[in-house]
Scaffold this motif. Structure first.
Motif, mmCIF file in Angstrom:
data_model
loop_
_atom_site.group_PDB
_atom_site.id
_atom_site.type_symbol
_atom_site.label_atom_id
_atom_site.label_comp_id
_atom_site.label_asym_id
_atom_site.label_seq_id
_atom_site.Cartn_x
_atom_site.Cartn_y
_atom_site.Cartn_z
ATOM 1 N N ALA A 47 30.386 47.564 34.808
ATOM 2 C CA ALA A 47 31.706 48.210 34.880
ATOM 3 C C ALA A 47 32.329 47.972 36.248
ATOM 4 O O ALA A 47 31.699 48.225 37.284
ATOM 5 C CB ALA A 47 31.571 49.706 34.620
ATOM 6 N N LEU A 48 33.547 47.486 36.217
ATOM 7 C CA LEU A 48 34.307 47.254 37.442
ATOM 8 C C LEU A 48 35.353 48.363 37.553
ATOM 9 O O LEU A 48 36.067 48.650 36.581
ATOM 10 C CB LEU A 48 34.993 45.881 37.363
ATOM 11 N N ILE A 49 35.426 48.992 38.724
ATOM 12 C CA ILE A 49 36.344 50.124 38.889
ATOM 13 C C ILE A 49 37.485 49.719 39.814
ATOM 14 O O ILE A 49 37.285 49.503 41.009
ATOM 15 C CB ILE A 49 35.592 51.352 39.426
ATOM 16 N N ASP A 50 38.648 49.562 39.236
ATOM 17 C CA ASP A 50 39.899 49.220 39.924
ATOM 18 C C ASP A 50 39.888 47.805 40.518
ATOM 19 O O ASP A 50 38.853 47.149 40.604
ATOM 20 C CB ASP A 50 40.253 50.260 40.986
ATOM 21 N N GLY A 51 41.097 47.382 40.898
ATOM 22 C CA GLY A 51 41.268 46.042 41.455
ATOM 23 C C GLY A 51 41.790 46.114 42.866
ATOM 24 O O GLY A 51 41.617 47.131 43.556
ATOM 25 N N TYR A 75 33.165 46.437 31.136
ATOM 26 C CA TYR A 75 34.272 47.396 31.254
ATOM 27 C C TYR A 75 35.059 47.168 32.536
ATOM 28 O O TYR A 75 34.479 46.919 33.603
ATOM 29 C CB TYR A 75 33.747 48.836 31.276
ATOM 30 N N LEU A 76 36.364 47.288 32.418
ATOM 31 C CA LEU A 76 37.240 47.334 33.589
ATOM 32 C C LEU A 76 37.941 48.689 33.545
ATOM 33 O O LEU A 76 38.695 48.986 32.594
ATOM 34 C CB LEU A 76 38.276 46.203 33.536
ATOM 35 N N ILE A 77 37.662 49.518 34.528
ATOM 36 C CA ILE A 77 38.239 50.870 34.553
ATOM 37 C C ILE A 77 39.433 50.882 35.492
ATOM 38 O O ILE A 77 39.316 50.464 36.661
ATOM 39 C CB ILE A 77 37.162 51.879 35.002
ATOM 40 N N ILE A 89 44.068 42.528 38.498
ATOM 41 C CA ILE A 89 43.182 42.732 37.342
ATOM 42 C C ILE A 89 43.482 41.761 36.202
ATOM 43 O O ILE A 89 42.615 41.515 35.373
ATOM 44 C CB ILE A 89 43.194 44.207 36.848
ATOM 45 N N VAL A 90 44.680 41.212 36.197
ATOM 46 C CA VAL A 90 44.956 40.198 35.173
ATOM 47 C C VAL A 90 44.028 38.999 35.375
ATOM 48 O O VAL A 90 43.507 38.423 34.398
ATOM 49 C CB VAL A 90 46.443 39.780 35.212
ATOM 50 N N LEU A 95 39.342 35.948 33.423
ATOM 51 C CA LEU A 95 38.016 35.411 33.740
ATOM 52 C C LEU A 95 36.946 35.976 32.812
ATOM 53 O O LEU A 95 35.950 35.302 32.500
ATOM 54 C CB LEU A 95 37.698 35.780 35.193
ATOM 55 N N TYR A 96 37.149 37.216 32.377
ATOM 56 C CA TYR A 96 36.176 37.881 31.490
ATOM 57 C C TYR A 96 36.925 38.370 30.244
ATOM 58 O O TYR A 96 37.194 39.569 30.082
ATOM 59 C CB TYR A 96 35.500 39.054 32.210
#
Ligand code: FEO
Length: 397
Positions: A47-51, A75-77, A89-90, A95-96
């Motif tokens: 899980a990645l949290i924010d960009g 997950y991208l939160i 985040i785009v 990429l994923y």
């Protein structure tokens, strides 16, 4: 090459710093840049949290790819959609492409407004206290609207007791995932934090207070904000400051003097008043509104109980830098302050009336003393200035 840091077991900082940014939001001057923090958790699910901001997205992507080390991103939160965190985040989604995007409804609305990619099939809509298990780590989400945009939420990881707090508890200044050890919490750093809080989130004190209250039921060992340092040693100190700032409570009973002077006569009155205030044991901070960016004036206004404003009259109105300052603190909902006002004018002094009008709209702000100068002070004004200081401090003798 990646530049990351371990926060706790399988929780990583993957943010990046813009050391060269001169103005945050193209408005607030920076001399040490700014940090854009993002965090990545590796577990059964990732899980990645924010960009981060677009300006540092290359470093950010290197960090994310480096930590994932060949794994997919599950997950991208998105806690906050403001572009200083969401612009990159785009790139992550491209990429994923299998990633599930975790956010609340308002965030997805804003996502659509800012972006032109279709994520309908990748959405996981969460609401207050929704849970997301990752394996050993478990995430829950809490809505904290207007801290600092309406869609903002924070993410809590209950195993390591980490709060991913979005803009809350952030600061200006770049750093590389620095923790809050005692060398970091200097007066200079607190000044930077205060300037960040008061100018960026200061208007929303009620909402910040509500958010702190809501989160107070959580056991928090580490706070990971989107800007600034990571907190794990001085959380009580941080909360104490936020409680003061969000309730518009002065940090001290000292005096801030701001002046707008064209030829030095108004400044002369300020120097004399500062001297007299010192004789009553008051600490005084003095700033020229023409020479100091208004964001510093705002921050110091949240700090002190007493504010003296001294301004020349200009074009039949208030000197522009003083007007800008007053409009700013009024827009930021500053309240609970005692003011002293000094005006100067050669033929039709107007400043006090205009300053008074603005201050009268500010909750629980009182004008304790006023003084009017016609061009320059005369020796006979000395007693009147004594009286001005006594009225401001409410000294009866
Ligand atoms: Fe750092 Fe409200 O964005």
């Amino acid at each position: 090459m990646q530049n990351t840091r371990i926060i706790s077991d399988n929780v990583f900082w993957v943010g990046a710093n813009d050391y060269r940014l001169e103005k945050f939001e193209n408005l607030f001057p920076l001399d040490k840049g700014v940090a854009y923090n993002s965090y990545l958790i590796l577990d059964e699910k990732t899980a990645l949290i924010d960009g981060v901001d677009l300006s540092v997205s290359k470093q950010y992507i290197d960090n994310v790819v480096g930590i994932l080390d060949g794994r997919d991103l599950d997950y991208l939160i998105i806690n906050h959609m403001e572009p200083d965190h969401s612009a990159s985040i785009v790139d992550v989604i491209k990429l994923y492409p299998n990633v599930t995007i975790v956010a609340n409804n308002k965030t997805f609305d804003f996502f659509k407004q800012f972006n032109n990619i279709d994520i309908e099939n990748q959405k996981l809509v969460v609401a207050e206290n929704s849970q997301l298990p990752l394996g050993k780590h478990n995430l829950s989400f809490f809505l904290t609207p207007m801290v600092h945009w309406p869609e903002v939420m924070v993410t809590y990881e209950s195993t390591d007791k980490i709060l991913f707090s979005a803009d809350a508890f952030g600061s200006f200044d770049s750093n590389d995932a620095t923790f809050d050890d005692s060398q970091i919490i200097t007066t200079e750093y607190v000044n930077s934090m205060r300037r960040y809080y008061t100018n960026i989130v200061g208007k929303y004190g009620v909402q910040v207070t509500n958010a702190i209250k809501k989160l107070s039921t959580l056991k928090i060992d580490t706070i990971c904000p989107l800007h600034g340092i990571i907190w794990r040693n001085h959380i009580d100190f941080l909360l104490e400051k936020y409680n003061l700032w969000s309730s518009y409570t002065p940090e001290d009973q000292d005096v801030l003097i701001l002046y707008a002077s064209m030829y030095g006569n108004t400044k002369n009155a300020v120097s004399i008043i500062a001297n007299k205030l010192s004789s009553y044991g008051k600490k005084v901070e003095i700033f020229d509104t023409s020479l100091t960016d208004v964001s510093f004036l705002v921050a110091n206004s949240f700090k002190h109980k007493f504010i003296v404003l001294a301004s020349v009259t200009y074009n039949g109105g208030l000197y522009p830098t003083m007007l800008n300052y007053l409009n700013d603190i009024s827009a930021l909902n500053l309240c609970n302050r005692n003011f002293g006002l000094i005006e100067n004018g050669t033929w039709a002094p107007m400043s006090n009336k205009i300053m008074q009008n603005i201050i009268s709209t500010m909750r629980n702000c009182e004008i304790k003393a006023t003084f009017s100068i016609k061009s320059s002070l005369k020796p006979t004004d000395n007693e009147k200035l004594d009286e001005f200081v006594k009225q401001l401090l409410e000294i009866n003798e």
